[in-house]
Scaffold this motif. Structure first.
Motif, PDB file in Angstrom:
ATOM      1  N   THR A   6      -2.211  49.317  47.087  1.00 29.96           N
ATOM      2  CA  THR A   6      -2.767  47.980  47.211  1.00 29.96           C
ATOM      3  C   THR A   6      -1.671  46.935  47.079  1.00 29.96           C
ATOM      4  OG1 THR A   6      -4.412  46.422  46.331  1.00 29.96           O
ATOM      5  CG2 THR A   6      -3.308  47.838  44.734  1.00 29.96           C
ATOM      6  N   SER A   7      -1.903  45.806  47.714  1.00 31.64           N
ATOM      7  CA  SER A   7      -1.017  44.661  47.544  1.00 31.64           C
ATOM      8  C   SER A   7      -1.251  44.015  46.189  1.00 31.64           C
ATOM      9  CB  SER A   7      -1.271  43.620  48.634  1.00 31.64           C
ATOM     10  OG  SER A   7      -2.591  43.104  48.516  1.00 31.64           O
ATOM     11  N   GLY A   8      -2.423  44.275  45.607  1.00 32.45           N
ATOM     12  CA  GLY A   8      -2.860  43.488  44.463  1.00 32.45           C
ATOM     13  C   GLY A   8      -3.357  42.153  44.980  1.00 32.45           C
ATOM     14  N   PRO A   9      -4.005  41.367  44.134  1.00 30.43           N
ATOM     15  CA  PRO A   9      -4.524  40.079  44.606  1.00 30.43           C
ATOM     16  C   PRO A   9      -3.408  39.067  44.834  1.00 30.43           C
ATOM     17  CG  PRO A   9      -4.961  40.363  42.268  1.00 30.43           C
ATOM     18  CD  PRO A   9      -4.335  41.637  42.741  1.00 30.43           C
ATOM     19  N   PHE A  10      -3.574  38.260  45.874  1.00 30.75           N
ATOM     20  CA  PHE A  10      -2.634  37.174  46.139  1.00 30.75           C
ATOM     21  C   PHE A  10      -3.391  35.995  46.739  1.00 30.75           C
ATOM     22  CE2 PHE A  10      -2.608  39.899  49.861  1.00 30.75           C
ATOM     23  CZ  PHE A  10      -2.663  39.021  50.936  1.00 30.75           C
ATOM     24  N   PHE A  11      -2.865  34.801  46.513  1.00 30.72           N
ATOM     25  CA  PHE A  11      -3.493  33.581  47.014  1.00 30.72           C
ATOM     26  C   PHE A  11      -3.006  33.261  48.419  1.00 30.72           C
ATOM     27  CE2 PHE A  11      -4.073  32.776  42.486  1.00 30.72           C
ATOM     28  CZ  PHE A  11      -5.385  32.346  42.478  1.00 30.72           C
ATOM     29  N   VAL A  12      -3.907  32.696  49.209  1.00 33.34           N
ATOM     30  CA  VAL A  12      -3.558  32.139  50.512  1.00 33.34           C
ATOM     31  C   VAL A  12      -3.298  30.649  50.281  1.00 33.34           C
ATOM     32  CG1 VAL A  12      -4.340  31.650  52.854  1.00 33.34           C
ATOM     33  CG2 VAL A  12      -5.073  33.763  51.702  1.00 33.34           C
ATOM     34  N   VAL A 109       3.476  50.459  55.078  1.00 30.38           N
ATOM     35  CA  VAL A 109       2.707  49.234  55.284  1.00 30.38           C
ATOM     36  C   VAL A 109       3.571  48.004  55.010  1.00 30.38           C
ATOM     37  CG1 VAL A 109       0.610  47.991  54.611  1.00 30.38           C
ATOM     38  CG2 VAL A 109       0.688  50.477  54.412  1.00 30.38           C
ATOM     39  N   ALA A 110       3.340  46.944  55.779  1.00 36.81           N
ATOM     40  CA  ALA A 110       3.964  45.643  55.516  1.00 36.81           C
ATOM     41  C   ALA A 110       2.946  44.556  55.838  1.00 36.81           C
ATOM     42  CB  ALA A 110       5.214  45.461  56.360  1.00 36.81           C
ATOM     43  N   LEU A 111       2.976  43.457  55.083  1.00 38.17           N
ATOM     44  CA  LEU A 111       2.081  42.318  55.313  1.00 38.17           C
ATOM     45  C   LEU A 111       2.900  41.094  55.672  1.00 38.17           C
ATOM     46  CD1 LEU A 111      -0.387  42.387  52.294  1.00 38.17           C
ATOM     47  CD2 LEU A 111      -0.663  43.413  54.534  1.00 38.17           C
ATOM     48  N   PHE A 112       2.300  40.248  56.503  1.00 42.01           N
ATOM     49  CA  PHE A 112       2.909  38.986  56.878  1.00 42.01           C
ATOM     50  C   PHE A 112       1.801  37.968  57.051  1.00 42.01           C
ATOM     51  CE2 PHE A 112       3.922  35.869  60.106  1.00 42.01           C
ATOM     52  CZ  PHE A 112       5.203  35.466  59.793  1.00 42.01           C
ATOM     53  N   GLY A 113       1.861  36.890  56.302  1.00 39.89           N
ATOM     54  CA  GLY A 113       0.919  35.790  56.480  1.00 39.89           C
ATOM     55  C   GLY A 113       1.696  34.559  56.870  1.00 39.89           C
ATOM     56  N   GLY A 114       1.160  33.765  57.780  1.00 40.90           N
ATOM     57  CA  GLY A 114       1.867  32.558  58.181  1.00 40.90           C
ATOM     58  C   GLY A 114       1.199  31.867  59.341  1.00 40.90           C
ATOM     59  N   ASN A 115       2.030  31.150  60.105  1.00 37.61           N
ATOM     60  CA  ASN A 115       1.552  30.373  61.239  1.00 37.61           C
ATOM     61  C   ASN A 115       2.669  30.324  62.271  1.00 37.61           C
ATOM     62  OD1 ASN A 115       1.122  28.033  62.998  1.00 37.61           O
ATOM     63  ND2 ASN A 115      -0.519  27.484  61.599  1.00 37.61           N
ATOM     64  N   SER A 122       4.724  33.789  49.878  1.00 42.35           N
ATOM     65  CA  SER A 122       3.813  34.464  48.955  1.00 42.35           C
ATOM     66  C   SER A 122       2.893  35.467  49.649  1.00 42.35           C
ATOM     67  CB  SER A 122       2.962  33.442  48.196  1.00 42.35           C
ATOM     68  OG  SER A 122       2.138  32.724  49.100  1.00 42.35           O
ATOM     69  N   MET A 123       2.927  35.518  50.985  1.00 43.49           N
ATOM     70  CA  MET A 123       2.084  36.450  51.733  1.00 43.49           C
ATOM     71  C   MET A 123       2.922  37.451  52.526  1.00 43.49           C
ATOM     72  SD  MET A 123      -0.970  33.949  53.072  1.00 43.49           S
ATOM     73  CE  MET A 123      -1.841  35.267  53.916  1.00 43.49           C
ATOM     74  N   VAL A 124       4.148  37.723  52.081  1.00 40.39           N
ATOM     75  CA  VAL A 124       4.999  38.719  52.719  1.00 40.39           C
ATOM     76  C   VAL A 124       5.200  39.863  51.726  1.00 40.39           C
ATOM     77  CG1 VAL A 124       7.281  39.207  53.677  1.00 40.39           C
ATOM     78  CG2 VAL A 124       6.162  37.016  54.171  1.00 40.39           C
ATOM     79  N   PHE A 125       4.773  41.063  52.124  1.00 38.09           N
ATOM     80  CA  PHE A 125       4.884  42.247  51.274  1.00 38.09           C
ATOM     81  C   PHE A 125       5.559  43.349  52.072  1.00 38.09           C
ATOM     82  CE2 PHE A 125       1.376  39.917  49.540  1.00 38.09           C
ATOM     83  CZ  PHE A 125       1.298  40.240  48.197  1.00 38.09           C
ATOM     84  N   LYS A 126       6.604  43.947  51.504  1.00 40.51           N
ATOM     85  CA  LYS A 126       7.203  45.141  52.087  1.00 40.51           C
ATOM     86  C   LYS A 126       6.494  46.350  51.484  1.00 40.51           C
ATOM     87  CE  LYS A 126      11.009  43.548  50.608  1.00 40.51           C
ATOM     88  NZ  LYS A 126      12.327  43.440  50.071  1.00 40.51           N
ATOM     89  N   HIS A 127       6.682  47.501  52.090  1.00 39.18           N
ATOM     90  CA  HIS A 127       5.993  48.714  51.624  1.00 39.18           C
ATOM     91  C   HIS A 127       6.216  48.946  50.130  1.00 39.18           C
ATOM     92  CE1 HIS A 127       4.003  52.575  52.000  1.00 39.18           C
ATOM     93  NE2 HIS A 127       5.016  53.116  51.328  1.00 39.18           N
TER      94      HIS A 127
END
Length: 136
Positions: A6-12, A109-115, A122-127
């Motif tokens: 899990t990424s754990g909780p994070f804010f948008v 897994v990797a996450l990317f949040g943005g525009n 705060s919305m970028v997670f590496k594996h």
């Protein structure tokens, strides 16, 4: 499917950085199968809407997707911001269950949040930022 990370909780955040008015408009979940066999995972994204203590919020699932990846293949799941997915000030949590692990024997897994290709830090997670979930 036995393993879960899990990424754990994070804010948008409301905006991608403190200098622009670009709202966070997408969450990308990248999946890579570096192994020599097909691997399968279930990806879920949970959301909690705005709340301040003493109020609480139930979580809702905004994505529940089974993904099967052939050997050495990639894919990206995309969630566009909106009233039925997520908005600024929501909390999100990404879970990946199935053929995953820290030793590259499963899907990474990797996450990317943005525009517009601009990330929200705060919305970028590496594996390696994901944590294993012990459901005992």
């Amino acid at each position: 499917m036995a393993n879960k990370i899990t990424s754990g909780p994070f804010f948008v955040p409301l905006f991608i950085d403190g200098t622009s008015n670009l709202p966070v408009d997408r969450l990308l979940i990248g999946l890579k199968n570096p192994t020599n066999r097909t691997k399968t995972v279930r990806v879920t994204v949970e959301r909690a809407e705005d709340f301040l203590f003493p109020a609480t919020s139930l979580e809702s699932t905004i994505l529940n997707q089974l993904v099967s990846l052939p050997s050495e293949n990639w894919t990206v799941l995309r969630i566009i911001a909106g009233p039925t997915t997520f908005q600024g000030d929501n909390m999100l949590r990404v879970n990946v269950e199935g053929d995953t692990d820290e030793e590259s024997d499963g899907i990474e897994v990797a996450l990317f949040g943005g525009n517009d290709g601009r990330p929200t830090v705060s919305m970028v997670f590496k594996h390696e930022d994901f944590i294993e979930v012990d459901e005992d």
